[in-house]
Write a protein that holds these residues in place. Sequence first.
Motif, PDB file in Angstrom:
ATOM      1  N   GLY A  77       0.882  -0.826  -0.054  1.00 32.42           N
ATOM      2  CA  GLY A  77      -0.211  -0.046  -0.868  1.00 32.42           C
ATOM      3  C   GLY A  77       0.559   0.833   0.074  1.00 32.42           C
ATOM      4  N   THR A  78       0.057   2.013  -0.961  1.00 33.71           N
ATOM      5  CA  THR A  78       1.747   3.260  -1.254  1.00 33.71           C
ATOM      6  C   THR A  78       0.814   4.735  -1.092  1.00 33.71           C
TER       7      THR A  78
ATOM      8  N   LEU B 122       1.340   6.233  -8.745  1.00 27.90           N
ATOM      9  CA  LEU B 122       1.523   5.469  -9.737  1.00 27.90           C
ATOM     10  C   LEU B 122       2.547   5.316 -10.596  1.00 27.90           C
ATOM     11  N   ASP B 123       3.235   6.488  -9.641  1.00 25.94           N
ATOM     12  CA  ASP B 123       4.716   6.980 -10.180  1.00 25.94           C
ATOM     13  C   ASP B 123       5.957   5.897  -9.518  1.00 25.94           C
ATOM     14  N   LYS B 124       5.208   6.317  -7.718  1.00 24.27           N
ATOM     15  CA  LYS B 124       6.232   4.883  -7.175  1.00 24.27           C
ATOM     16  C   LYS B 124       5.980   3.943  -6.766  1.00 24.27           C
ATOM     17  N   LEU B 125       4.292   3.362  -7.956  1.00 25.43           N
ATOM     18  CA  LEU B 125       4.365   1.650  -7.896  1.00 25.43           C
ATOM     19  C   LEU B 125       5.516   1.553  -9.295  1.00 25.43           C
TER      20      LEU B 125
ATOM     21  N   ILE C  72      -7.503   0.459  -4.884  1.00 22.99           N
ATOM     22  CA  ILE C  72      -7.852   1.532  -4.572  1.00 22.99           C
ATOM     23  C   ILE C  72      -8.258   1.947  -2.994  1.00 22.99           C
ATOM     24  N   PHE C  73      -7.491   2.021  -1.551  1.00 22.22           N
ATOM     25  CA  PHE C  73      -8.424   3.196  -0.753  1.00 22.22           C
ATOM     26  C   PHE C  73      -7.919   4.478  -0.736  1.00 22.22           C
ATOM     27  N   ILE C  74      -9.670   5.335  -0.823  1.00 21.76           N
ATOM     28  CA  ILE C  74     -10.410   6.615  -0.675  1.00 21.76           C
ATOM     29  C   ILE C  74     -10.294   7.632   0.470  1.00 21.76           C
ATOM     30  N   ARG C  75     -10.366   8.527   0.696  1.00 19.00           N
ATOM     31  CA  ARG C  75      -9.977   8.964   1.713  1.00 19.00           C
ATOM     32  C   ARG C  75     -12.197   9.426   1.790  1.00 19.00           C
ATOM     33  N   ASN C  76     -12.065  10.070   0.714  1.00 22.65           N
ATOM     34  CA  ASN C  76     -13.222  10.889   0.798  1.00 22.65           C
ATOM     35  C   ASN C  76     -14.442  10.025  -0.314  1.00 22.65           C
ATOM     36  N   ALA C  77     -15.411   9.852  -0.458  1.00 26.08           N
ATOM     37  CA  ALA C  77     -16.106   8.805  -1.255  1.00 26.08           C
ATOM     38  C   ALA C  77     -16.050   9.777  -2.891  1.00 26.08           C
ATOM     39  N   ASP C  78     -16.039  11.483  -2.791  1.00 25.76           N
ATOM     40  CA  ASP C  78     -16.793  12.582  -3.636  1.00 25.76           C
ATOM     41  C   ASP C  78     -15.445  12.398  -4.230  1.00 25.76           C
ATOM     42  N   GLN C  79     -13.942  11.804  -4.374  1.00 25.74           N
ATOM     43  CA  GLN C  79     -13.506  12.130  -4.834  1.00 25.74           C
ATOM     44  C   GLN C  79     -12.621  10.884  -5.848  1.00 25.74           C
ATOM     45  N   TRP C  80     -13.653  10.335  -6.165  1.00 32.04           N
ATOM     46  CA  TRP C  80     -13.314   9.571  -6.972  1.00 32.04           C
ATOM     47  C   TRP C  80     -13.005   8.888  -7.500  1.00 32.04           C
ATOM     48  N   GLU C  81     -13.039  10.458  -8.771  1.00 38.10           N
ATOM     49  CA  GLU C  81     -13.124  10.427 -10.191  1.00 38.10           C
ATOM     50  C   GLU C  81     -11.656  10.701 -10.502  1.00 38.10           C
TER      51      GLU C  81
ATOM     52  N   VAL D 139      -5.154   9.254  -0.738  1.00 43.37           N
ATOM     53  CA  VAL D 139      -5.545   7.747  -1.064  1.00 43.37           C
ATOM     54  C   VAL D 139      -4.600   7.259  -1.519  1.00 43.37           C
ATOM     55  N   GLU D 140      -4.321   6.225  -1.361  1.00 44.36           N
ATOM     56  CA  GLU D 140      -3.818   4.563  -0.753  1.00 44.36           C
ATOM     57  C   GLU D 140      -4.224   3.747  -2.183  1.00 44.36           C
ATOM     58  N   MET D 141      -2.674   3.338  -2.854  1.00 45.59           N
ATOM     59  CA  MET D 141      -2.710   1.765  -3.954  1.00 45.59           C
ATOM     60  C   MET D 141      -1.866   0.969  -3.779  1.00 45.59           C
ATOM     61  N   GLU D 142      -2.380  -0.181  -3.775  1.00 44.18           N
ATOM     62  CA  GLU D 142      -1.077  -1.231  -4.309  1.00 44.18           C
ATOM     63  C   GLU D 142      -1.272  -2.184  -5.441  1.00 44.18           C
ATOM     64  N   ALA D 143      -0.392  -2.569  -5.599  1.00 42.95           N
ATOM     65  CA  ALA D 143      -0.408  -3.039  -6.879  1.00 42.95           C
ATOM     66  C   ALA D 143       0.261  -4.890  -7.146  1.00 42.95           C
ATOM     67  N   GLU D 144      -0.364  -5.626  -8.110  1.00 42.10           N
ATOM     68  CA  GLU D 144       0.696  -6.919  -7.751  1.00 42.10           C
ATOM     69  C   GLU D 144       0.765  -6.839  -9.915  1.00 42.10           C
ATOM     70  N   ALA D 145       1.483  -7.422  -9.714  1.00 37.29           N
ATOM     71  CA  ALA D 145       2.220  -7.680 -11.195  1.00 37.29           C
ATOM     72  C   ALA D 145       3.099  -9.125 -11.618  1.00 37.29           C
ATOM     73  N   VAL D 146       2.587  -9.037 -12.687  1.00 37.28           N
ATOM     74  CA  VAL D 146       3.686 -10.730 -13.318  1.00 37.28           C
ATOM     75  C   VAL D 146       4.532 -11.116 -14.532  1.00 37.28           C
ATOM     76  N   VAL D 147       5.583 -10.456 -13.961  1.00 37.86           N
ATOM     77  CA  VAL D 147       6.421 -10.778 -14.969  1.00 37.86           C
ATOM     78  C   VAL D 147       6.070 -11.062 -16.141  1.00 37.86           C
ATOM     79  N   GLY D 148       6.519 -11.025 -17.296  1.00 32.10           N
ATOM     80  CA  GLY D 148       5.890 -11.513 -18.507  1.00 32.10           C
ATOM     81  C   GLY D 148       4.654 -11.776 -19.088  1.00 32.10           C
TER      82      GLY D 148
END
Length: 484
Positions: A389-390, A412-415, A434-443, A474-483
């Motif tokens: 989570g970033t 997203l740069d950090k991810l 994606i985890f957001i603090r305020n629902a009205d900032q989703w867009e 906002v906080e985000m995490e990601a999973e990647a599969v190389v190739g």
Amino acid sequence: MNHSKYTELAPGLTICRALTGLWQIADMERDGQKVDPFQGAKSMKAYVDAGFTTFDMADHYGSSEEIAGVFRKEYGKDASQLFTKWVPSPNRITKSQVREAVELALTRMQSEAIDLMQFHAWQYSHPSWVDSMFWLQELQEEGLIKHLGLTNFDTAHLSIVVNSGIKVVSNQVCFSLLDQRAGGTMSDFCLKHGVKLLAFGTVAGGFLSEKWLGKAEPVLDESLTWSQMKYKRFIDAAGGWEKFQALLRTLETLAKKHQVSISNVASKWIMDQPAVGGVIIGARLGQSAHIADNQKLFSFELDESDREAIRKIQRELTPIPGDCGDEYRKPPFLTASGDLSHHVESFPAPYPTKEGSDGRTKALSGTIWEDIAGFSRAVRKGNRILVSGTTATHGSKAMGGTDPGAQAHFILDKLEGAIQSLGGKLEDVVRTRIFIRNADQWEPISRAHGQRFAGIQPANTMVRADLIGDEYLVEMEAEAVVGS
């Protein structure tokens, strides 16, 4: 519209709206023979005497800074406005390197303070660009730099800079009848936040002129100047030579109507755009001067019928893809060489990595939370990369201010940086959360995610959550599969 020859770029900084660009000094010196600095300075004086008082250069434009220094010494330190750029290699940059770069420019330009220092970043996923901006700001506060600007920044990263409290007055970008990328969200953002665009490429390396009207298509090779090689690629990307000739024919009609040149019409169109502070027109000092022709920029106005004729022919062109500066960061590379070989040798891993005993590799971004909570920014095991989570944390700073979109782009740069450091790429991402603090900032957060993952479209979940740290939206995490 502002039709004056001069404009206030920032408080205390009035410039000529037709800046003289000195990038062609590098092309003139590509055989290893330097331009005579005194002759170059004499050529600069001719521009200043005609009212063209503002010059744009860079640390890699051959000896342009040294020529400007001789001009300043010989003809007066207050006679002109001398802008330069710092374009560091995409390696990790230290605070001392930033100072050394600024002091080198000051020495070359024989000046106590740089009128406008413009910064270029090659790789947003490498955090050194952020450090460099804060350190440049410190040197501005110290008095070595009068004003800070950017060059070739896209809208998302201009937003990160501005919303993080770094005061920049300008962004120098390619903006021409062939390349309208700066006319959309970039201009909207600049108008909202008081940032001026300095537009280069307005005459497309001389292609937007009578010289090329009705002429056969040139071969893209070393017989062209570097500038022509670059803008021939723009012509190709915009639809090719036939469509370009149709554009020239339209411009010729308007030029004859106003008794000016095709280049005048092309530059005037960009100069009239609301976010533009000035257009940069190149000069080959001592070889070809366009002073008399450039004066005509201020002798006429485009009327609505002219503008509609230009808009009509522009609709026939293929839009240049992406945002401002993308030509230096992703294919198609619209540079003289068609790649980055003239600019950089390689791109280092954004974050340091450590090998674990069980076959895993860890990437560490250096935020205070990684040490406090005992976690890695990302871990790779096998071909799988898991990114923690970033948030928009950089060292002890929270980037992006209160703008959720700016925070999202920085995350997203950090991810991307973490994934690159472990041998993957953004295209390998298969899931984001994606985890957001305020629902009205989703867009704005969703739009940032959509912009960066367009065409990749990983599985995604967004939920509202009570994030730790009041400054984080906002906080985000990601999973990647190389190739994958």
